[in-house]
Design a protein around this motif. Structure first.
Motif, PDB file in Angstrom:
ATOM      1  N   ALA A 658      46.844  36.797  34.097  1.00 22.50           N
ATOM      2  CA  ALA A 658      46.824  36.220  35.689  1.00 22.50           C
ATOM      3  C   ALA A 658      45.940  35.403  36.201  1.00 22.50           C
ATOM      4  O   ALA A 658      45.924  34.236  36.706  1.00 22.50           O
ATOM      5  CB  ALA A 658      46.826  37.683  36.800  1.00 22.50           C
ATOM      6  N   MET A 659      44.666  35.752  35.617  1.00 16.71           N
ATOM      7  CA  MET A 659      43.322  34.928  36.129  1.00 16.71           C
ATOM      8  C   MET A 659      43.541  33.759  35.849  1.00 16.71           C
ATOM      9  O   MET A 659      43.155  32.492  35.828  1.00 16.71           O
ATOM     10  CB  MET A 659      42.205  35.393  35.523  1.00 16.71           C
ATOM     11  CG  MET A 659      41.098  37.018  36.116  1.00 16.71           C
ATOM     12  SD  MET A 659      40.112  37.483  36.271  1.00 16.71           S
ATOM     13  CE  MET A 659      40.393  38.237  34.536  1.00 16.71           C
ATOM     14  N   GLU A 660      44.530  33.181  34.492  1.00 14.37           N
ATOM     15  CA  GLU A 660      44.946  31.827  34.305  1.00 14.37           C
ATOM     16  C   GLU A 660      45.149  30.900  34.941  1.00 14.37           C
ATOM     17  O   GLU A 660      45.109  30.114  34.993  1.00 14.37           O
ATOM     18  CB  GLU A 660      45.331  31.393  32.963  1.00 14.37           C
ATOM     19  CG  GLU A 660      44.187  31.952  31.873  1.00 14.37           C
ATOM     20  CD  GLU A 660      45.467  32.829  30.390  1.00 14.37           C
ATOM     21  OE1 GLU A 660      46.518  31.477  30.660  1.00 14.37           O
ATOM     22  OE2 GLU A 660      44.689  32.632  29.795  1.00 14.37           O
ATOM     23  N   MET A 661      46.044  31.902  35.971  1.00 15.78           N
ATOM     24  CA  MET A 661      47.248  30.910  36.805  1.00 15.78           C
ATOM     25  C   MET A 661      46.407  30.839  37.943  1.00 15.78           C
ATOM     26  O   MET A 661      47.284  30.639  39.106  1.00 15.78           O
ATOM     27  CB  MET A 661      48.427  31.825  36.488  1.00 15.78           C
ATOM     28  CG  MET A 661      49.011  32.380  35.289  1.00 15.78           C
ATOM     29  SD  MET A 661      50.111  32.629  35.532  1.00 15.78           S
ATOM     30  CE  MET A 661      51.790  32.540  36.651  1.00 15.78           C
ATOM     31  N   SER A 665      39.295  31.260  44.501  1.00 13.74           N
ATOM     32  CA  SER A 665      38.927  32.534  45.028  1.00 13.74           C
ATOM     33  C   SER A 665      39.326  34.180  44.794  1.00 13.74           C
ATOM     34  O   SER A 665      38.746  34.560  44.238  1.00 13.74           O
ATOM     35  CB  SER A 665      39.376  32.139  46.407  1.00 13.74           C
ATOM     36  OG  SER A 665      40.478  31.712  46.763  1.00 13.74           O
ATOM     37  N   ARG A 666      41.265  33.307  44.583  1.00 14.40           N
ATOM     38  CA  ARG A 666      40.938  34.971  44.087  1.00 14.40           C
ATOM     39  C   ARG A 666      41.198  35.193  42.372  1.00 14.40           C
ATOM     40  O   ARG A 666      40.649  36.404  42.060  1.00 14.40           O
ATOM     41  CB  ARG A 666      42.933  34.788  43.857  1.00 14.40           C
ATOM     42  CG  ARG A 666      43.394  34.321  44.756  1.00 14.40           C
ATOM     43  CD  ARG A 666      43.959  35.850  45.954  1.00 14.40           C
ATOM     44  NE  ARG A 666      44.668  35.406  47.307  1.00 14.40           N
ATOM     45  CZ  ARG A 666      44.351  35.794  48.116  1.00 14.40           C
ATOM     46  NH1 ARG A 666      43.845  36.955  48.586  1.00 14.40           N
ATOM     47  NH2 ARG A 666      45.167  36.158  48.721  1.00 14.40           N
ATOM     48  N   LYS A 667      40.881  34.549  42.130  1.00 13.13           N
ATOM     49  CA  LYS A 667      40.063  34.680  40.527  1.00 13.13           C
ATOM     50  C   LYS A 667      38.972  35.129  40.770  1.00 13.13           C
ATOM     51  O   LYS A 667      38.596  36.818  39.558  1.00 13.13           O
ATOM     52  CB  LYS A 667      40.269  33.532  39.330  1.00 13.13           C
ATOM     53  CG  LYS A 667      39.752  33.537  38.524  1.00 13.13           C
ATOM     54  CD  LYS A 667      39.319  32.504  37.105  1.00 13.13           C
ATOM     55  CE  LYS A 667      38.180  32.396  35.503  1.00 13.13           C
ATOM     56  NZ  LYS A 667      38.609  31.738  35.144  1.00 13.13           N
ATOM     57  N   GLN A 668      37.289  35.723  40.924  1.00 16.15           N
ATOM     58  CA  GLN A 668      36.606  36.087  41.808  1.00 16.15           C
ATOM     59  C   GLN A 668      37.038  36.995  41.954  1.00 16.15           C
ATOM     60  O   GLN A 668      36.511  38.065  41.878  1.00 16.15           O
ATOM     61  CB  GLN A 668      35.881  35.174  42.775  1.00 16.15           C
ATOM     62  CG  GLN A 668      35.235  34.075  41.952  1.00 16.15           C
ATOM     63  CD  GLN A 668      34.564  32.916  43.108  1.00 16.15           C
ATOM     64  OE1 GLN A 668      34.209  33.731  44.326  1.00 16.15           O
ATOM     65  NE2 GLN A 668      33.837  31.619  43.029  1.00 16.15           N
ATOM     66  N   GLU A 669      37.555  37.137  42.467  1.00 11.08           N
ATOM     67  CA  GLU A 669      38.690  38.765  43.662  1.00 11.08           C
ATOM     68  C   GLU A 669      38.817  39.437  42.097  1.00 11.08           C
ATOM     69  O   GLU A 669      38.349  40.589  42.520  1.00 11.08           O
ATOM     70  CB  GLU A 669      39.611  38.613  44.519  1.00 11.08           C
ATOM     71  CG  GLU A 669      39.227  37.956  45.853  1.00 11.08           C
ATOM     72  CD  GLU A 669      40.422  37.998  46.966  1.00 11.08           C
ATOM     73  OE1 GLU A 669      41.058  38.160  46.741  1.00 11.08           O
ATOM     74  OE2 GLU A 669      39.558  37.108  48.140  1.00 11.08           O
ATOM     75  N   THR A 670      40.351  39.472  41.281  1.00 10.84           N
ATOM     76  CA  THR A 670      39.989  39.737  40.746  1.00 10.84           C
ATOM     77  C   THR A 670      39.230  40.064  39.583  1.00 10.84           C
ATOM     78  O   THR A 670      38.814  41.341  38.563  1.00 10.84           O
ATOM     79  CB  THR A 670      41.455  38.749  39.645  1.00 10.84           C
ATOM     80  OG1 THR A 670      42.195  38.670  40.380  1.00 10.84           O
ATOM     81  CG2 THR A 670      41.819  39.932  38.037  1.00 10.84           C
ATOM     82  N   LYS A 675      35.932  44.171  36.732  1.00 16.88           N
ATOM     83  CA  LYS A 675      34.822  44.473  36.205  1.00 16.88           C
ATOM     84  C   LYS A 675      34.495  46.282  36.368  1.00 16.88           C
ATOM     85  O   LYS A 675      33.798  46.652  35.261  1.00 16.88           O
ATOM     86  CB  LYS A 675      33.774  43.142  36.519  1.00 16.88           C
ATOM     87  CG  LYS A 675      31.916  43.781  36.310  1.00 16.88           C
ATOM     88  CD  LYS A 675      31.163  42.851  36.465  1.00 16.88           C
ATOM     89  CE  LYS A 675      29.622  43.157  36.137  1.00 16.88           C
ATOM     90  NZ  LYS A 675      28.939  42.555  36.393  1.00 16.88           N
ATOM     91  N   ALA A 676      34.412  46.562  37.397  1.00 13.78           N
ATOM     92  CA  ALA A 676      34.150  47.805  37.756  1.00 13.78           C
ATOM     93  C   ALA A 676      35.065  48.908  36.764  1.00 13.78           C
ATOM     94  O   ALA A 676      34.752  49.447  36.506  1.00 13.78           O
ATOM     95  CB  ALA A 676      34.273  48.339  39.525  1.00 13.78           C
ATOM     96  N   GLY A 702      49.825  44.857  41.640  1.00 14.47           N
ATOM     97  CA  GLY A 702      48.998  43.886  43.274  1.00 14.47           C
ATOM     98  C   GLY A 702      48.711  43.031  43.434  1.00 14.47           C
ATOM     99  O   GLY A 702      48.995  42.105  43.376  1.00 14.47           O
ATOM    100  N   ARG A 703      47.394  42.820  41.948  1.00 15.62           N
ATOM    101  CA  ARG A 703      46.958  41.375  41.582  1.00 15.62           C
ATOM    102  C   ARG A 703      48.426  40.162  41.698  1.00 15.62           C
ATOM    103  O   ARG A 703      48.098  38.987  42.064  1.00 15.62           O
ATOM    104  CB  ARG A 703      45.652  40.955  40.666  1.00 15.62           C
ATOM    105  CG  ARG A 703      45.144  41.901  40.728  1.00 15.62           C
ATOM    106  CD  ARG A 703      43.990  42.273  42.117  1.00 15.62           C
ATOM    107  NE  ARG A 703      43.905  40.477  42.351  1.00 15.62           N
ATOM    108  CZ  ARG A 703      43.340  40.545  43.818  1.00 15.62           C
ATOM    109  NH1 ARG A 703      43.425  41.371  44.151  1.00 15.62           N
ATOM    110  NH2 ARG A 703      43.036  39.574  43.987  1.00 15.62           N
ATOM    111  N   VAL A 704      49.151  40.837  40.742  1.00 14.57           N
ATOM    112  CA  VAL A 704      50.186  39.817  40.714  1.00 14.57           C
ATOM    113  C   VAL A 704      51.228  39.120  42.246  1.00 14.57           C
ATOM    114  O   VAL A 704      51.650  38.396  42.364  1.00 14.57           O
ATOM    115  CB  VAL A 704      51.145  40.509  39.067  1.00 14.57           C
ATOM    116  CG1 VAL A 704      52.243  39.645  39.553  1.00 14.57           C
ATOM    117  CG2 VAL A 704      50.615  39.819  37.626  1.00 14.57           C
TER     118      VAL A 704
END
Length: 996
Positions: A658-661, A665-670, A675-676, A702-704
């Motif tokens: 998902a983060m590759e796509m 800004s969205r990648k940083q949120e994900t 991490k937590a 949710g991220r997708v």
């Protein structure tokens, strides 16, 4: 030809409907009854035959009328609109037939007949005019919705139906119809004498030749006008004796030829009906041992296995097979297998029927096919195979009779049945536990969701009804699975959470429809498949293209929120949706706590994540299917190789893709969220792992979904300029399609415009002469006032009362209604607070406090709070912002003589608005809104009112008016021509009315 039995049953059924107290004992079972104002109908069952009897309530009055006329058939119903005008029927029943064929009772009757026509004989019947009603209803049914297969009309004492043209028309379309007359009944002659032409000839004509019922009674000589023999009690005696005749024992002093004929008839009828071949023939009629089971929808299969006659047929056949196989086993002295339980208890025929469904449609019966399911499937396949072999052998026994040797070869059927029943029980216990837990979560979600709906909120009525229906259905299922004790335990848990279950007690009908057996499966207890992503069909879901275009026309920068919803914020629907969301994930956690864990729905969610990514990047479809391979994870689960580290790797892998796509800004949120979450997953204990895994899976999904919404919003930006240029034409085209599909679509809109024209002209705010002349400004004034009438009413406009041209803005109208009424309330609160504070203390601190209150009320979002809670919510919002010094000012002003500490009660007293003050404040606010939302409203915004009443909230009034003005302007542009035509038509009517 008809048998004595069926003639007698039809006659007694017709008389029972005519008077059920006098003629109560009939040789048939009552199945269903219906009633309209003048017609009573009842359905009876006798064996494989259904009898539908009709009665006209005012039969006795119409039979003895002095004059009778004929009416054209084409006037009765539109289905006969093409019938020649010379085809006429008895005029006395025209109104009753017209009302019946257009009623809901007629629809229910047709539905009842359609369900039973294929496998059963159906007889329409009635006595006297009831027979005439049954004849016309059958003709209507055959020409509109039913085939003539297995349909027959048998009437008793029916008068003449119509003229010669009708008789020809009827006989050319109906194959089987007979009218029985008791010996001496002169009803036909009576009606011929009622209606004669100028030549003295009767215009009534027989459509079917009458068959005489002779009861061997002496009948006195009668005239044509005498209806002594047209007596229901006489007909009852005829039918009763006719039914007894079928049971009479024939004289046995017969010659050899006659005796042989009787023996042949006996063996071909009574003996054959109880033979093995006849039983197998009935089994074949059920279709459950044929290829039909594989070719029809699963719901139809399940429905067929719940039919009573199918269950009875299979029960009798199973018991016969078990008896013959056991007898063969005893006669041949074969040793017992030691684990037979068939002698102790009869097998449940519904469980036996389930074997046929499991064998034919295993994927539809089981949520997933694991070890226990596989055992049940294999045992069912062996059992069904042997049962079909036995049936095939018996079917061919005409030339080669079934012998004891055959039954000895089928003794394995006993063992196979025992194995199947044991395997079914092993699977059923854990499956029912899983199903019970899911039902609890689904029910709890329904109770929680319903608690968010105000009892007085009419706009959510359809949602409430669906909630109640689903609760009744799920409670019935839970009662059937967990028993009364399990349901009571759940109800106690509900009561502890503040809910009550009294409104959802399962009815007998609901409970029986959910009964365990052939129609049941291990599918999870969920809401219907027709529901949308929010969990309920009556809950708003995805926006249509028309809605999206409308939003872009109002706001080119419009975008969907992260949940994919674009309609106005609605806190009630948000809470309802959240209730279902929480219930789903809680239920998923319980699936993972089972022994062994159930991963079926987990894999479905994983598949949904993968499919969402494929939608975003179709070119990577093959790659994504390989990287997120649900079949591989299914193999890992079945082999027992899935451990916690594998679960964490699955989550990590999906998030990595998902983060590759994602955009930066969205990648940083994900990354921040993962991490937590990762730390919790790595440090989890076995007890916490199901909950944490579902939390992580929900996060991935949710991220997708956020990515999909971002993509949708990017597409909206690309088409926004196109919509701005062509959106109005697009909306007009959609409205044209709706009107073309339904010419009567616009029903509420003309009425709404008419009421507003009358109101504005009556109040003198609109010039009737300008409206008649077609002056544009006058038309705009009417339209603006009409929209405002929906906003300024005491209650929000309901969906089913909203004009069709404003349906796309129904949510906005509700929001603006809340804003307008809070504008009035806020102005009053500021006025009374200023008066109470200034009356006791004129201090700069008081002025600052009032300015603070003004700012707080001007920023308050009234539409997010229920009407009853707005004062309380606004007070709480202001209180949260108060400083200690401001609280001291309030306390000192409200208790000047006796200083005391600040309390919430003081603030409520300060802001309390008397009802009379509030009521009188609507007029000034309505006038200000009307000026600001008019076409020239933007020009008068700078004219700040002199009155402090409106001036104090003028900031929020202007803000709200701008929004309303934009909606009114767009609505007028889209429906300009239609509104003008309606306003002109109503103005002309008003002018003509004044002349009169």
């Amino acid at each position: 030809m008809y048998t004595f039995k069926i003639i007698a049953i039809c006659g007694s059924s017709a008389l029972h409907v005519w008077d059920s107290t006098k003629f109560s004992e009939i040789p048939a079972e009552t199945v269903e009854t219906w009633e309209t104002e003048n017609i009573k109908i009842a359905a009876f069952r006798s064996g494989q035959s259904y009898i539908v009897a009709f009665h006209l309530r005012h039969d006795a009055e119409l039979i003895r009328i002095e004059k009778c006329s004929l009416s054209p058939l084409h006037e009765v119903d539109s289905i006969w609109s093409d019938v020649p005008p010379n085809v006429c029927i008895h005029s006395s029943i025209v109104d009753d037939v017209q009302k019946f064929v257009s009623s809901n009772v007629h629809k229910e009757l047709v539905h009842f007949l359609k369900e039973r026509q294929g496998d059963n004989e159906i007889y329409f019947t009635g006595y006297s005019l009831g027979g005439l009603i049954s004849q016309l209803i059958m003709l209507h049914a055959v020409q509109s919705c039913l085939s003539q297969q297995n349909l027959t009309c048998i009437t008793f004492g029916k008068p003449l139906s119509g003229n010669l043209a009708f008789a020809r028309y009827f006989n050319n379309r109906i194959q089987h119809c007979s009218n029985f007359l008791a010996k001496g009944d002169r009803i036909l002659e009576y009606f011929k004498a009622l209606h004669k032409n100028e030549l003295g000839l009767s215009e009534f004509h027989e459509d079917t030749e009458a068959i005489v019922l002779d009861n061997d009674e002496e009948i006195a000589n009668q005239t044509d006008e005498d209806l002594t023999a047209h007596d229901p009690e006489y007909y009852w005696r005829c039918c009763t004796n006719l039914y007894k005749r079928k049971k009479q024992v024939q004289n046995l002093n017969l010659d050899a030829q006659s005796a042989s004929f009787l023996l042949i008839r006996f063996f071909r009828t009574h003996a054959y009906q109880n033979s093995l071949r006849c039983q197998v023939s009935r089994v074949q009629r059920t279709k459950i041992i044929s290829e039909w089971m594989l070719n029809v929808p699963f719901e139809e299969v399940a429905s067929r296995l719940r039919v009573k006659w199918v269950i009875a047929c299979m029960k009798k056949t199973l018991e016969t097979f078990l008896y013959l196989a056991t007898r063969a086993k005893i006669k041949t002295k074969l040793p017992s297998d030691g684990n037979s339980n068939l002698d102790q208890e009869r097998p449940n025929v519904r469980v036996f029927l389930a074997a046929f469904m499991i064998d034919a449609r295993p994927s539809s019966c089981f949520e997933n096919i694991g070890h226990l399911e596989k055992q049940v499937q294999d045992a069912a396949a062996d059992l069904v195979k042997t049962f079909k072999q036995i049936c095939a052998r018996i079917e061919g026994s005409k030339s080669n009779p079934v012998t004891l040797h055959d039954w000895c070869s089928w003794i394995s059927f006993l063992k196979q049945l025992n194995v199947y029943l044991a395997r079914f029980k092993d699977w059923k216990v854990p499956d029912e536990h899983k199903l019970t837990e899911r039902i609890k979560h689904a029910l709890l979600a329904l109770y929680r969701a319903e608690s968010h709906l105000s009892p007085e909120a009419q706009e959510y009525m359809s949602m409430k009804e669906e909630f109640r229906a689903q609760k009744a259905k799920l409670r019935a299922k839970m009662l059937q699975i967990a028993g009364a004790q399990g349901l009571e335990s759940f109800d106690e848990a509900l009561r502890q959470q503040g809910f009550t279950a009294v409104d959802a007690e399962p009815s007998e009908e609901t409970a029986s429809s959910s009964s365990q057996g052939a129609g049941s499966s291990s599918r999870p207890a969920e809401l219907p498949s027709s529901t949308n992503a929010s969990g309920l069909s009556s809950l708003p879901g995805r926006m249509t293209n028309e809605q999206l275009a409308h939003e872009l026309l109002l706001d080119p920068a419009f975008k969907l929120d992260e949940q994919g919803a674009g309609y106005l914020d609605n806190p009630v629907l948000s809470k309802v949706r959240e209730s279902f969301k929480v219930a789903f994930w809680d239920s998923l956690v319980d699936d993972l706590r089972l022994t062994p864990p159930c991963y079926v729905r987990v894999l479905k969610v994983v598949g949904e994540v993968r499919d969402g990514m494929i939608d975003l990047s179709p070119s990577r479809s093959k790659e994504l299917k390989e990287k997120i391979d649900t079949a591989y994870w299914q193999e890992q689960i079945e082999s027992g190789a899935l451990d916690w580290s594998s679960c964490v790797s699955l989550i990590e892998g999906m998030l990595g893709i998902a983060m590759e796509m994602q955009e930066p800004s969205r990648k940083q949120e994900t990354q921040a969220g993962w991490k937590a979450l990762e730390q919790e997953l790595r440090a989890s204990t076995p007890e916490d792992q199901p909950t944490l895994f579902c939390t992580a899976l929900e996060y991935v999904l949710g991220r997708v979904n956020v990515m999909r919404v971002d993509a949708a919003n990017a597409r909206l930006r690309n088409i926004a300029h196109v919509i701005q240029n062509h959106g109005i034409e697009y909306e007009r085209a959609h409205m044209d399609k709706k009107i073309k599909a339904n010419p009567a679509y616009l029903q509420r809109t003309p009425e709404w415009i008419r009421a507003q024209v009358e109101k504005e002209v009556g109040r003198g705010r609109a010039d009737l002469s300008k409206l008649v002349q077609g002056e544009g400004a006058a038309y705009e004034q009417i339209h603006t006032a009409a929209v405002l009438s929906l906003i300024m009413g005491s209650e929000p406009v309901k969906t089913d009362a909203c004009p069709e041209t404003l349906q796309l803005d129904i949510s906005r109208l509700h929001k603006y209604h809340a804003d307008f009424h809070f504008d009035v309330l806020a102005a009053c609160m500021l006025a009374v607070a200023s008066q109470r504070l200034m009356a006791t203390k004129k201090d700069p601190k008081v002025t600052e406090l009032l300015e603070h209150l003004k700012t707080s009320l001007n920023s308050f979002e009234a539409s997010l709070v229920d009407k009853e809670e707005r004062v309380k919510a606004a007070t709480s919002s202001f209180e949260a912002e108060l400083s200690a010094a401001e609280k001291e000012v309030i306390a000192s002003c409200l208790s000047p003589s006796q200083p005391s500490a600040y309390s919430r009660e003081m603030l409520e007293r300060l802001l309390e608005v008397p009802a009379m003050v509030l009521e009188k404040s609507y007029g000034p606010m309505e006038e200000r809104w009307l000026r600001l939302v008019s076409a020239d409203g933007s020009k008068v915004e700078s004219d700040v009112p002199q009155s402090p009443f409106v001036r104090n909230v003028y900031e929020r009034v202007v803000r709200n008016a701008r929004r309303v003005r934009k909606v009114i302007s767009l609505n007028r542009k889209v429906h300009y021509d239609r509104y003008n035509q309606m306003i002109l038509a109503e103005s002309q009517k008003a002018k003509e009315g004044r002349k009169v």
